[in-house]
Design an enzyme around this catalytic site. Structure first.
Site, PDB file in Angstrom:
ATOM      1  N   ASN A  47       0.859  -1.188   0.000  1.00 38.06           N
ATOM      2  CA  ASN A  47       0.000   0.000   0.000  1.00 38.06           C
ATOM      3  C   ASN A  47       0.898   1.240   0.000  1.00 38.06           C
ATOM      4  O   ASN A  47       1.442   1.607   1.044  1.00 38.06           O
ATOM      5  CB  ASN A  47      -0.903  -0.044   1.242  1.00 38.06           C
ATOM      6  CG  ASN A  47      -1.724   1.214   1.418  1.00 38.06           C
ATOM      7  OD1 ASN A  47      -1.803   2.052   0.505  1.00 38.06           O
ATOM      8  ND2 ASN A  47      -2.356   1.362   2.570  1.00 38.06           N
ATOM      9  N   LYS A  68       0.116   4.259  -0.377  1.00 42.73           N
ATOM     10  CA  LYS A  68      -0.537   5.463   0.170  1.00 42.73           C
ATOM     11  C   LYS A  68      -0.312   6.662  -0.767  1.00 42.73           C
ATOM     12  O   LYS A  68      -0.241   6.478  -1.977  1.00 42.73           O
ATOM     13  CB  LYS A  68      -0.058   5.720   1.606  1.00 42.73           C
ATOM     14  CG  LYS A  68      -0.181   4.451   2.466  1.00 42.73           C
ATOM     15  CD  LYS A  68      -0.060   4.675   3.929  1.00 42.73           C
ATOM     16  CE  LYS A  68      -0.266   3.331   4.634  1.00 42.73           C
ATOM     17  NZ  LYS A  68      -0.255   3.457   6.080  1.00 42.73           N
ATOM     18  N   HIS A  70      -9.695   1.185   4.624  1.00 48.49           N
ATOM     19  CA  HIS A  70      -8.430   1.449   5.322  1.00 48.49           C
ATOM     20  C   HIS A  70      -8.686   2.445   6.455  1.00 48.49           C
ATOM     21  O   HIS A  70      -9.465   3.387   6.304  1.00 48.49           O
ATOM     22  CB  HIS A  70      -7.381   1.986   4.342  1.00 48.49           C
ATOM     23  CG  HIS A  70      -6.018   1.991   4.969  1.00 48.49           C
ATOM     24  ND1 HIS A  70      -5.630   2.955   5.852  1.00 48.49           N
ATOM     25  CD2 HIS A  70      -4.992   1.121   4.874  1.00 48.49           C
ATOM     26  CE1 HIS A  70      -4.401   2.680   6.282  1.00 48.49           C
ATOM     27  NE2 HIS A  70      -3.993   1.571   5.699  1.00 48.49           N
ATOM     28  N   GLU A  96      -7.051   4.860   7.535  1.00 39.46           N
ATOM     29  CA  GLU A  96      -6.787   6.275   7.223  1.00 39.46           C
ATOM     30  C   GLU A  96      -7.994   6.905   6.539  1.00 39.46           C
ATOM     31  O   GLU A  96      -8.190   8.120   6.622  1.00 39.46           O
ATOM     32  CB  GLU A  96      -5.503   6.393   6.384  1.00 39.46           C
ATOM     33  CG  GLU A  96      -4.273   6.164   7.264  1.00 39.46           C
ATOM     34  CD  GLU A  96      -3.058   5.635   6.565  1.00 39.46           C
ATOM     35  OE1 GLU A  96      -3.012   5.612   5.319  1.00 39.46           O
ATOM     36  OE2 GLU A  96      -2.123   5.217   7.282  1.00 39.46           O
ATOM     37  N   GLU A 155      -5.689  -4.734  10.661  1.00 39.62           N
ATOM     38  CA  GLU A 155      -4.681  -3.689  10.825  1.00 39.62           C
ATOM     39  C   GLU A 155      -5.015  -2.859  12.064  1.00 39.62           C
ATOM     40  O   GLU A 155      -5.798  -1.894  11.970  1.00 39.62           O
ATOM     41  CB  GLU A 155      -4.674  -2.765   9.610  1.00 39.62           C
ATOM     42  CG  GLU A 155      -4.339  -3.452   8.311  1.00 39.62           C
ATOM     43  CD  GLU A 155      -3.785  -2.452   7.312  1.00 39.62           C
ATOM     44  OE1 GLU A 155      -2.619  -2.581   6.946  1.00 39.62           O
ATOM     45  OE2 GLU A 155      -4.501  -1.512   6.947  1.00 39.62           O
ATOM     46  N   GLY A 205       2.051   2.630  10.713  1.00 37.26           N
ATOM     47  CA  GLY A 205       2.977   3.743  10.540  1.00 37.26           C
ATOM     48  C   GLY A 205       3.651   4.189  11.827  1.00 37.26           C
ATOM     49  O   GLY A 205       4.293   5.234  11.866  1.00 37.26           O
ATOM     50  N   SER A 242       3.101  -1.738  10.543  1.00 40.81           N
ATOM     51  CA  SER A 242       4.546  -1.733  10.805  1.00 40.81           C
ATOM     52  C   SER A 242       5.223  -3.078  10.540  1.00 40.81           C
ATOM     53  O   SER A 242       6.154  -3.473  11.244  1.00 40.81           O
ATOM     54  CB  SER A 242       4.841  -1.255  12.233  1.00 40.81           C
ATOM     55  OG  SER A 242       4.383   0.087  12.391  1.00 40.81           O
TER      56      SER A 242
END
Ligand code: PGA
Length: 256
Positions: A11, A13, A98, A100, A170, A176, A216
């Protein structure tokens, strides 16, 4: 891992520019090489680079996906990208839900379910992301939150439709941050999701759906995470932008 074929997604991003995306694709394809015979690898570049990355992948045996898709198949939906458009550019998958997007854009469970249905209608593989925040984990609600998200995303889907999907656990606090879930924490969420699939559908489906871990993942921790029995690979953010790291993670998925 089991006899399910491992799956690793990259991904990217909102990183990079066109020339860098093409170069990264070519280098990743070369570095992964023949490992693609034993692991499904899909790259999720930013939308504007989808077609160029697809061209650069050529015959590498690596899949291409969008980082999102519209819940609509076409029409007056300014700024959205339909799953059919992703397919038209050579894509075969879409990331959905996701964190985010859930958190920055406020995407609710019902919208994520609609996107999952739209992706399936356009014959894209939905890679549906779920995961709890640190606050939810600290309150002891991690598994309930993940269960609610999975139930909502799959609402109304048949077993055959769910069989085309990949689920990505996740935990938001691991994305991150450099903090990874322990293999035991990942395993407990993954095994809950697999039991839930058995309850909602049947044991055969539960046993066949890939459930991947994200948050991560690096070359240094991938093998340990992927050794958990219900962890079938990973969704990789930061490390997917580093050729050697990403290729090592793909190889770790093969040997797990
Ligand atoms: P990360 O991101 O690997 O950078 O933690 C994972 C993801 O968001 O899919």
């Amino acid at each position: 891992m089991s006899n399910r074929r491992p799956y690793v997604g990259g991904n990217w991003k909102m990183h990079g520019e066109l020339a860098g995306a093409v170069e990264l694709t070519e280098n990743v394809a070369a570095a992964i090489g023949e490992a693609v015979e034993a692991v499904d690898v899909t790259l999720f570049p930013p939308f504007p680079y989808l077609q160029a990355v697809g061209h650069a992948l050529r015959q590498a045996g690596i899949g291409l996906g969008g980082q999102d898709c519209s819940p609509h198949l076409e029409g007056a939906h300014t700024g959205q990208t339909s799953p059919a458009m992703i397919a038209d550019l050579g894509g075969s998958a879409a990331l959905i839900g996701h964190s985010e997007r859930r958190n920055e854009l406020g995407e609710p469970d019902a919208l994520i379910a609609a996107k999952t249905r739209a992706a399936i209608a356009a014959e894209l593989q939905p890679v549906v992301c779920v995961g709890e925040t640190m606050g939810e984990r600290e309150a002891g609600n991690a598994l309930q939150v993940v269960e609610r998200q999975v139930r909502a995303a799959l609402e109304g889907l048949t077993a055959a439709q769910v069989g085309t999907a990949v689920l990505a656990y996740e935990p938001v606090w691991a994305i991150g941050t450099g903090i990874t879930a322990t293999p035991d924490d990942a395993q407990s969420a993954h095994s809950m999701i697999r039991s839930l699939l058995g309850e909602l559908y049947d044991a055969g489906l539960a046993d066949s759906v890939r459930i991947i871990y994200g948050g991560s993942v690096k070359a240094a921790n991938a093998a340990e995470l992927f050794s958990a029995p219900d962890v079938d690979g990973g969704l990789i953010g930061g490390a997917s932008l580093k050729v050697d790291e990403f290729a090592s993670i793909c190889r770790a998925a093969v040997s797990a």
